[in-house]
Motif scaffolding. Structure first.
Motif, PDB file in Angstrom:
ATOM      1  N   VAL A   4     -25.489   8.164   7.813  1.00 22.18           N
ATOM      2  CA  VAL A   4     -24.096   8.543   7.614  1.00 22.18           C
ATOM      3  C   VAL A   4     -23.999  10.065   7.667  1.00 22.18           C
ATOM      4  O   VAL A   4     -24.644  10.750   6.870  1.00 22.18           O
ATOM      5  CB  VAL A   4     -23.555   8.029   6.271  1.00 22.18           C
ATOM      6  CG1 VAL A   4     -22.103   8.493   6.052  1.00 22.18           C
ATOM      7  CG2 VAL A   4     -23.631   6.496   6.214  1.00 22.18           C
ATOM      8  N   ALA A   5     -23.222  10.572   8.612  1.00 22.63           N
ATOM      9  CA  ALA A   5     -22.955  12.004   8.689  1.00 22.63           C
ATOM     10  C   ALA A   5     -21.706  12.274   7.852  1.00 22.63           C
ATOM     11  O   ALA A   5     -20.597  11.907   8.245  1.00 22.63           O
ATOM     12  CB  ALA A   5     -22.745  12.435  10.130  1.00 22.63           C
ATOM     13  N   SER A   6     -21.906  12.877   6.692  1.00 16.77           N
ATOM     14  CA  SER A   6     -20.814  13.093   5.743  1.00 16.77           C
ATOM     15  C   SER A   6     -20.338  14.540   5.820  1.00 16.77           C
ATOM     16  O   SER A   6     -21.088  15.465   5.504  1.00 16.77           O
ATOM     17  CB  SER A   6     -21.277  12.760   4.320  1.00 16.77           C
ATOM     18  OG  SER A   6     -20.231  12.957   3.388  1.00 16.77           O
ATOM     19  N   THR A  11     -20.060  16.755  16.839  1.00 16.97           N
ATOM     20  CA  THR A  11     -21.380  17.039  16.264  1.00 16.97           C
ATOM     21  C   THR A  11     -22.153  15.749  16.051  1.00 16.97           C
ATOM     22  O   THR A  11     -23.350  15.668  16.368  1.00 16.97           O
ATOM     23  CB  THR A  11     -21.236  17.797  14.935  1.00 16.97           C
ATOM     24  OG1 THR A  11     -20.652  19.084  15.174  1.00 16.97           O
ATOM     25  CG2 THR A  11     -22.594  17.995  14.275  1.00 16.97           C
ATOM     26  N   THR A  12     -21.483  14.729  15.511  1.00 18.47           N
ATOM     27  CA  THR A  12     -22.148  13.436  15.300  1.00 18.47           C
ATOM     28  C   THR A  12     -22.652  12.872  16.618  1.00 18.47           C
ATOM     29  O   THR A  12     -23.795  12.389  16.716  1.00 18.47           O
ATOM     30  CB  THR A  12     -21.193  12.443  14.629  1.00 18.47           C
ATOM     31  OG1 THR A  12     -20.802  12.940  13.343  1.00 18.47           O
ATOM     32  CG2 THR A  12     -21.857  11.087  14.443  1.00 18.47           C
ATOM     33  N   ASP A  57     -24.154   2.875  17.102  1.00 18.77           N
ATOM     34  CA  ASP A  57     -23.850   2.541  15.705  1.00 18.77           C
ATOM     35  C   ASP A  57     -24.925   3.019  14.725  1.00 18.77           C
ATOM     36  O   ASP A  57     -24.848   2.723  13.529  1.00 18.77           O
ATOM     37  CB  ASP A  57     -23.636   1.033  15.547  1.00 18.77           C
ATOM     38  CG  ASP A  57     -24.878   0.232  15.921  1.00 18.77           C
ATOM     39  OD1 ASP A  57     -25.834   0.820  16.473  1.00 18.77           O
ATOM     40  OD2 ASP A  57     -24.887  -0.990  15.669  1.00 18.77           O
ATOM     41  N   ALA A  58     -25.911   3.764  15.206  1.00 23.76           N
ATOM     42  CA  ALA A  58     -26.982   4.216  14.319  1.00 23.76           C
ATOM     43  C   ALA A  58     -26.545   5.384  13.440  1.00 23.76           C
ATOM     44  O   ALA A  58     -27.147   5.641  12.402  1.00 23.76           O
ATOM     45  CB  ALA A  58     -28.217   4.611  15.131  1.00 23.76           C
ATOM     46  N   ILE A  59     -25.505   6.111  13.874  1.00 28.74           N
ATOM     47  CA  ILE A  59     -24.941   7.206  13.089  1.00 28.74           C
ATOM     48  C   ILE A  59     -23.444   6.977  12.938  1.00 28.74           C
ATOM     49  O   ILE A  59     -22.754   6.694  13.916  1.00 28.74           O
ATOM     50  CB  ILE A  59     -25.184   8.586  13.744  1.00 28.74           C
ATOM     51  CG1 ILE A  59     -26.664   8.806  14.030  1.00 28.74           C
ATOM     52  CG2 ILE A  59     -24.656   9.700  12.843  1.00 28.74           C
ATOM     53  CD1 ILE A  59     -26.962  10.150  14.673  1.00 28.74           C
ATOM     54  N   ILE A 113     -30.116   3.223   3.757  1.00 29.10           N
ATOM     55  CA  ILE A 113     -29.325   4.179   4.528  1.00 29.10           C
ATOM     56  C   ILE A 113     -29.788   5.614   4.238  1.00 29.10           C
ATOM     57  O   ILE A 113     -30.524   5.863   3.275  1.00 29.10           O
ATOM     58  CB  ILE A 113     -27.817   4.065   4.228  1.00 29.10           C
ATOM     59  CG1 ILE A 113     -27.495   4.558   2.813  1.00 29.10           C
ATOM     60  CG2 ILE A 113     -27.313   2.646   4.456  1.00 29.10           C
ATOM     61  CD1 ILE A 113     -26.004   4.756   2.555  1.00 29.10           C
ATOM     62  N   ALA A 114     -29.357   6.509   5.091  1.00 37.21           N
ATOM     63  CA  ALA A 114     -29.573   7.943   4.878  1.00 37.21           C
ATOM     64  C   ALA A 114     -28.239   8.653   5.039  1.00 37.21           C
ATOM     65  O   ALA A 114     -27.340   8.167   5.739  1.00 37.21           O
ATOM     66  CB  ALA A 114     -30.600   8.487   5.870  1.00 37.21           C
ATOM     67  N   VAL A 115     -28.108   9.794   4.393  1.00 39.29           N
ATOM     68  CA  VAL A 115     -26.894  10.610   4.493  1.00 39.29           C
ATOM     69  C   VAL A 115     -27.283  12.034   4.810  1.00 39.29           C
ATOM     70  O   VAL A 115     -28.215  12.593   4.217  1.00 39.29           O
ATOM     71  CB  VAL A 115     -26.073  10.559   3.183  1.00 39.29           C
ATOM     72  CG1 VAL A 115     -24.865  11.501   3.273  1.00 39.29           C
ATOM     73  CG2 VAL A 115     -25.608   9.140   2.889  1.00 39.29           C
TER      74      VAL A 115
END
Length: 357
Positions: A223-225, A247-248, A260-262, A295-297
């Motif tokens: 997740v790009a927050s 950027t994402t 859908d990976a990011i 997940i990762a952020v």
């Protein structure tokens, strides 16, 4: 008849060939580079937090409601309570050894490394410093100090990869306010957003690869927050949302991942109006409900870890995911003073200094 003799040269001053003997020393002409970040309270007590929050939330780039309506609400109600909560959040991440916020510690180290890189390129002709939009070191004091040191040209660099009115524009506004009060204004350039710079994107990709390699369980989704802004800013011409999405996409392409990976989300929302979404705190819970256990952020909008990443993401957003059924939560740190990040900043600076050095 007045005689003129060269002024004795000393470090940091220039020789004036035709100046009278009693002429005061004049600083050598230099180019200044100022790295500008959001800001930090001086301490975590109530009054320090109140001063900081009052300055931050009184900025009409941040909250653009009419002052007559907003200021009574802010000063009488919000600032009566919020400094306690914010102070608690800052105490949880405070750099005890240096008695300062991590943002200040990291920005100082970024500045040191950028200064070393520019010194290797240009010698003593370029002076580097940093300032904060809110709190200390204040933009006004830093710009005045650089001018006194002989900086006749200043490159002002807001450390926000994606342009947004409440961040980039506000930092530039503050620099221009200083110029409005100076008798002799230095020439000034502002650095544009660098959200698609290849070296910035590659530094992000490197940080993700390293975090994934170190994770015990590989995350299923990244997740790009990004920090949030009201949704109406998009229709009013602010390019922030579009730059975040790009950027994402560029990060995903640099990693060679599927679409859908990011996923993009936005954090730090407040107030009653609609903000850009989805909200990160809700989105990670929804991922858990969908069966995503790992997940990762990452926070591509922040050049340095701060309360929004170290407290909001690592505590509030992490808790939202785990409480909804998630199992492992990986936080990918901001780029901070990584060597590849410093190289990216130097590449941006080199380009913007064109014709000055």
């Amino acid at each position: 008849m007045t005689t003129t003799t060269p002024v004795p040269e000393r470090p940091g001053t220039g020789r004036l060939a035709h100046a009278p003997a009693d002429h005061p020393p004049v600083p050598r002409a230099r180019v200044g580079v100022v790295l500008a970040n959001l800001g930090t309270p001086d301490a975590t007590d109530y009054w320090s937090m109140r001063r900081y929050l009052s300055e931050f939330l009184s900025d009409q780039r941040v909250v653009d409601y009419p002052r007559w309506k907003w200021q009574p609400l802010l000063q009488l109600i919000i600032l009566a309570r919020r400094p306690f909560k914010s102070g608690e959040a800052y105490r949880g991440i405070w750099n005890i050894e240096k008695d300062e916020s991590p943002l200040l510690t990291i920005t100082r180290e970024q500045t040191r490394k950028v200064a070393e890189g520019l010194a290797a390129r240009y010698g003593e002709g370029v002076l580097v410093d940093f300032c904060m939009r809110y709190g200390n070191p204040a933009t006004d004091s830093v710009l005045r100090r650089m001018q006194a040191a002989g900086c006749e040209k200043i490159l002002f660099f807001p450390l926000y990869p994606q342009y947004a009115s409440p961040t980039t524009a506000s930092a530039n506004d503050q620099a221009f306010r200083t110029l409005m009060r100076l008798k002799w204004q230095p020439a000034i350039r502002t650095v544009p957003a660098y959200f698609e710079h290849p070296r910035y994107v590659e530094a992000l990709a490197n940080s993700v690869r390293e975090a994934y390699a170190a994770a015990g369980t590989p995350p299923e989704v990244l997740v790009a927050s990004y920090h949030g802004v009201p949704k109406r800013f998009l229709t009013e011409g602010d390019p922030y949302h579009c730059q975040c999405q790009k950027t994402t996409r560029l990060l995903r392409e640099a990693l060679g991942w599927e679409d859908d990976a990011i996923q993009t989300a936005f954090q730090s929302q407040f107030g009653p109006e609609e903000w850009l979404g989805p909200a990160t705190v809700d989105h990670v819970a929804e991922l858990a409900h969908q069966g995503r256990k790992h997940i990762a952020v990452i926070s591509p909008a922040f050049a340095a870890d701060c309360v929004e990443t170290l407290e909001e993401i690592q505590e509030e957003i992490r808790a939202s995911f785990l409480e909804a059924g998630g199992e492992t939560f990986t936080y990918v740190p901001c780029l901070n003073d990584r060597d590849d990040h410093i190289a990216a900043l130097l590449a941006v600076i080199d380009n913007e200094l064109g014709g000055w050095v």
